[in-house]
Design a protein around this motif. Sequence first.
Motif, mmCIF file in Angstrom:
data_model
loop_
_atom_site.group_PDB
_atom_site.id
_atom_site.type_symbol
_atom_site.label_atom_id
_atom_site.label_comp_id
_atom_site.label_asym_id
_atom_site.label_seq_id
_atom_site.Cartn_x
_atom_site.Cartn_y
_atom_site.Cartn_z
ATOM 1 N N GLY A 12 0.821 -1.208 0.000
ATOM 2 C CA GLY A 12 0.000 0.000 0.000
ATOM 3 C C GLY A 12 0.855 1.256 0.000
ATOM 4 O O GLY A 12 1.537 1.553 0.980
ATOM 5 N N GLY A 13 0.826 1.968 -1.116
ATOM 6 C CA GLY A 13 1.573 3.231 -1.217
ATOM 7 C C GLY A 13 0.667 4.411 -0.920
ATOM 8 O O GLY A 13 0.767 5.459 -1.556
ATOM 9 N N MET A 323 -10.720 6.334 11.044
ATOM 10 C CA MET A 323 -10.087 6.048 9.747
ATOM 11 C C MET A 323 -9.910 7.354 8.990
ATOM 12 O O MET A 323 -10.671 7.678 8.081
ATOM 13 N N GLN A 326 -4.570 11.520 9.455
ATOM 14 C CA GLN A 326 -3.516 11.766 10.450
ATOM 15 C C GLN A 326 -3.015 10.498 11.146
ATOM 16 O O GLN A 326 -1.805 10.309 11.267
#
Length: 425
Positions: A12-13, A323, A326
């Motif tokens: 996950g990028g 979710m 930050q």
Amino acid sequence: MAEGRKRVVIIGGGLGGMYAAAKLKHAPVDIVVIDKANHQLYQAMMYQVAVGILSPGQVAPSLRSMLRHQRNARVVLGTVVRIRPDTRDIVLARPDGPEECFEYDTLIFAPGVRTDYFGHDEYARSVATLKTIDDAVWLRSRILSSLEIAELEDDPEQVEKWTTFAIVGAGPTGVEMAGAIAQLTRSVVHRDFRKFDPARTRIVLIDAAPYVLGPFDPHLRDEALKALRDHGIEVMLNTRVTGVTSGAVEVLAEDGATHVIEAKTVLWAAGMRSTAIADDLAAATDARTDRYGRLYVDEHCRLPGHPEIFVIGDAANQVDLPMVAQPAMQEGKHVGKVILAELGMGKAPGPFKYFNKGSMAQIGRGNAVADAFGLVKLHGFPGSVLWAILHAWYVEGFFAKLEVTGRWLYSLVAVNRRERVITVK
Ligand SMILES: Cc1cc2nc3c(=O)[nH]c(=O)nc-3n(C[C@H](O)[C@H](O)[C@H](O)COP(=O)(O)OP(=O)(O)OC[C@H]3O[C@@H](n4cnc5c(N)ncnc54)[C@H](O)[C@@H]3O)c2cc1C
């Protein structure tokens, strides 16, 4: 890859994964960032793509360009389909079909979440969502096409259906989309059509809760509700969706009556749940999950019983944090620090501590509710300025920041938008 170096695989990028990668920039490790998309996505600004304020590239920088100067990291495009904790490797499906295997010493798991239809996956066939850049581009096309079709229609009932937008979920995404559609139809394209009046577009925002913007301060919620109603948006609270078809939403309203809202476009902005790969990881490790399928992690974002696996961002339940962006960014940084300390580079950080920088939502032109650090609560134009500054701040690259700020300023005064291209096949 250098012999003997620790192999760090990041799945996950997104925000969490890329903050972790950046923290490890000078570490003697080999990092592989795997993502099924070739870009990171500022989901908070996607609604601006959906209404033609920003272009897709402005909210979705390429992962390769982000890691251009990070020599210890490479990007791999593919969908992770299996994680095998016993052999410490993962399997990904390449875009051209074949599967490939990557071994890891440390796994940083940050795949985000997917849309939840609360047990009604069949709704997915009838609604639009806003989770990927494709969704945003599709939605933009849908909104603009609906107006074009309304212009072609002679039947007033059909015009009404094409110019009714129902939005399910009055969290930040639903509220921002409702405000943005109102702004688009009432003050951008309002003079561009001849047979119908776009300013009369009906926008219905539906939520089961008694308020909009659930996670916000009650005073800001009230301000947001007022702003929505001032924009002519119908806000239906305490209202549950009981059915969705392509062309209508059925709701049970707070008065106990069932209503059918005929809308050719229904946007589902109501819920999130774990991805399929997170469910697989939970099953493979017997991990404990919460009601969204998020994996519980320890104070360093590690998966209990698997010190080599970190779970961060939306996929993790770190002391029930929401979710939002930050926690993902801060957890990414924290995990980077833990790994650096393991390598003898810097001292071990204390347990993860979340610093809440606040939350904000834009409601149409130059109007936002913003809570900064829990200390400053703004609404109206000052809120909008704060929104613009903070959102531009997090966009990748100096010129992109300038561009996004410029577009926001332009959208305050301009009566037109450039991102209005649709084509008919
Ligand atoms: C419309 C919308 C608006 C939002 N607005 C705000 C806001 O205003 N403020 C705020 O704080 N937060 C907002 N959020 C939430 C915020 O964007 C997320 O909390 C944040 O992006 C989470 O970061 P992450 O790294 O966990 O996941 P993401 O940023 O979602 O990244 C996950 C990455 O993993 C990849 N991936 C997933 N599965 C696989 C797989 N099997 N194989 C390979 N790659 C995979 C995805 O392609 C994605 O790039 C919004 C979210 C949405 C959808």
